[in-house]
Design an enzyme around this catalytic site. Structure first.
Site, PDB file in Angstrom:
ATOM      1  N   ARG A 129      21.487  99.059  27.846  1.00 29.86           N
ATOM      2  CA  ARG A 129      21.450  97.954  26.881  1.00 29.86           C
ATOM      3  C   ARG A 129      20.039  97.816  26.304  1.00 29.86           C
ATOM      4  O   ARG A 129      19.034  97.983  27.017  1.00 29.86           O
ATOM      5  CB  ARG A 129      21.882  96.640  27.525  1.00 29.86           C
ATOM      6  CG  ARG A 129      23.356  96.613  27.880  1.00 29.86           C
ATOM      7  CD  ARG A 129      23.828  95.230  28.253  1.00 29.86           C
ATOM      8  NE  ARG A 129      23.871  94.336  27.098  1.00 29.86           N
ATOM      9  CZ  ARG A 129      24.228  93.062  27.157  1.00 29.86           C
ATOM     10  NH1 ARG A 129      24.557  92.530  28.331  1.00 29.86           N
ATOM     11  NH2 ARG A 129      24.259  92.310  26.074  1.00 29.86           N
TER      12      ARG A 129
ATOM     13  N   SER B 208      24.374  86.740  15.396  1.00 30.63           N
ATOM     14  CA  SER B 208      24.505  85.569  16.273  1.00 30.63           C
ATOM     15  C   SER B 208      23.417  84.533  16.035  1.00 30.63           C
ATOM     16  O   SER B 208      22.834  83.985  16.979  1.00 30.63           O
ATOM     17  CB  SER B 208      24.502  86.008  17.747  1.00 30.63           C
ATOM     18  OG  SER B 208      25.506  86.956  18.005  1.00 30.63           O
TER      19      SER B 208
ATOM     20  N   GLU C  55      30.650  87.378  20.012  1.00 31.57           N
ATOM     21  CA  GLU C  55      31.201  87.278  21.360  1.00 31.57           C
ATOM     22  C   GLU C  55      32.682  86.890  21.356  1.00 31.57           C
ATOM     23  O   GLU C  55      33.391  87.091  22.343  1.00 31.57           O
ATOM     24  CB  GLU C  55      30.408  86.264  22.180  1.00 31.57           C
ATOM     25  CG  GLU C  55      30.536  84.829  21.682  1.00 31.57           C
ATOM     26  CD  GLU C  55      29.429  83.936  22.202  1.00 31.57           C
ATOM     27  OE1 GLU C  55      29.755  82.892  22.770  1.00 31.57           O
ATOM     28  OE2 GLU C  55      28.240  84.287  22.036  1.00 31.57           O
TER      29      GLU C  55
END
Length: 437
Positions: free
Chosen positions: A124, A199, A314
């Site tokens: 990640r 986001s 999400e």
């Protein structure tokens, strides 16, 4: 990869419309931000009704390892700031917030703080944060990987100042620097250079929490966020319910033609999950908000949608699951960044929905989904709690869906399976001895 039958959870399909009232655990995003700010505050404070899940427990443990006082106070956490003088090891697990929010704090330590996590976390992205911290005066040892494992060697203070980063992979890159920036000698002035930041509501959440603690914040210019140096005032904060975790429960209203109420839905919030109100309306549900909470009523139809989910990525797995059950085509876009979440969520959704008969086309930044007859089978989750949400939603409308590793939902919702069974009115299912991968 092969799953044993014990790993496969038969998702219950209700025989009639589901009606229920659900109380959700606290928000992970709010809890972990509140823990960091409490650790850096000017006196002790209490985080009330926090989420206690793997992600938040790892955050509390990481801060405690560096010397912060973290104590149970009934259902709450009492946080006592302290001088950070210890060498420490921080386990990030699968928590992006721990991997990204704690290193900027570690720079204020006088010790060396080592970070690592689950194997997937080593893939990640965190290099932009580490590069930014180095440019602000910290010593970072990551072997040039820009990924876990890495260590931060602190000197007790951080110079701070202006930093340019590309946060197009995650808004957490911005929030990570903002949360600790007020404690840096020169504060922090962050300039984003790259594709649009995903986001953005999560950055708004961070800014609102900083302002509530008296931190001077400047976000007047696009792609720039700055905090002035100064104290972070301690406040006792009650954590809102996690609205993103409402998605699978509210989806039950749509898939069964029932009525679901999420108790204590806030009238005003910075949580991206609040956008579920508009999304579910477009999908064909009736939505209302009152003093009890948010109520969603299914109409017996689920309509296809064309949505840009860039700011609410999400929610993509839950929305995609509903789209796979819709009566017309859907296109979900703007979410290329979720390929770097707990798993490559776009590839995973295309694979798992497709395995159950859905017509899914994977794009660089989204999915196109056309109506198709679905059937039962194994729905893999890739150790991703949001994928498990998608699996149980499909299972609420399709017989014979076996969700792999339902326990992965504990990342943000302890005993999700028990809560789900309580709402759909089913007993705890036994492992299916004939489950096959």
């Amino acid at each position: 990869m092969t799953s044993s039958p014990a790993d496969l959870w038969p998702a219950p399909r209700p025989a009639s419309p589901v009606t229920g009232i659900v109380s959700l655990p606290g928000s992970k995003s709010l809890t972990n931000r509140a823990l960091v700010l409490a650790a850096l505050a000017d006196r002790p404070s209490v985080v009330r009704r926090p989420l206690r899940s793997r992600d938040t427990v790892l955050m509390a443990a990481g801060l405690a390892a560096m010397g912060v006082g973290v104590a149970d106070d009934g259902d709450d956490w009492k946080i006592t700031p302290a001088a950070l003088t210890r060498d420490a090891a921080v386990d990030c697990g699968l928590a992006g917030t721990v991997m990204r929010f704690v290193p900027p704090v570690a720079g204020l330590s006088q010790g060396t703080v080592a970070f690592d996590g689950d194997p997937h976390m080593r893939r990640r992205p965190v290099g932009e944060v580490l590069g930014a911290l180095a440019s602000l005066g910290m010593t970072i040892d990551d072997g040039g990987r820009g990924a876990l494992p890495f260590s931060v060697r602190g000197t007790g203070s951080v110079r701070g100042g202006t930093v340019v980063i590309d946060a197009s992979a995650s808004s957490q890159f911005i929030s990570a620097l903002l949360l600790a920036g007020a404690r840096y000698d020169c504060g922090v002035d962050i300039r984003h250079d790259g594709k649009p930041v995903p986001s953005l509501p999560h950055i708004e959440m961070t800014l609102a929490m900083l302002r509530a603690r008296g931190v001077e914040v400047d976000d007047a210019d696009a792609n720039r966020w700055a905090v002035a140096p100064g104290p972070i005032a301690a406040i006792d904060e009650a954590i809102e319910p996690d609205l993103s975790n409402a998605a699978p429960f509210l989806a039950l209203a749509a898939t069964t033609g029932g009525t679901i109420t999420i108790r204590d839905w806030p009238a005003s919030t910075t949580q991206p999950g609040d956008d579920l109100r508009g999304v579910l309306t477009q999908l064909g549900c009736e939505v209302s908000l009152d003093d009890v909470g948010l109520t969603v009523r299914g109409t017996g139809q689920i309509h296809g949608v064309d949505l840009d989910l860039h700011d609410i990525g999400e929610l993509t797995p839950a929305i995609a699951a509903l789209c796979a059950l819709a009566d017309s085509p859907s296109h979900l876009r703007g979410v290329g960044h979720i390929r770097a979440h707990e798993t490559d969520r776009l590839a995973a959704l295309a694979t798992e929905l497709g395995a159950l008969g859905a017509h899914v086309t994977e794009h660089a930044d989204g999915l196109s989904i056309r109506p198709a007859a679905l059937h039962g089978g194994v729905f893999r989750t890739y150790s991703d709690h949001r994928m498990a949400h998608a699996g149980v939603i499909i299972g609420s409308a399709v017989d014979g869906v076996l969700v792999e590793d339902i326990a992965t939902t504990s990342k943000t919702f302890p005993d999700f399976a028990g809560a789900w069974l309580g709402v759909v009115g089913a007993d705890e299912p036994c492992p299916n001895p004939t489950g096959r991968s």
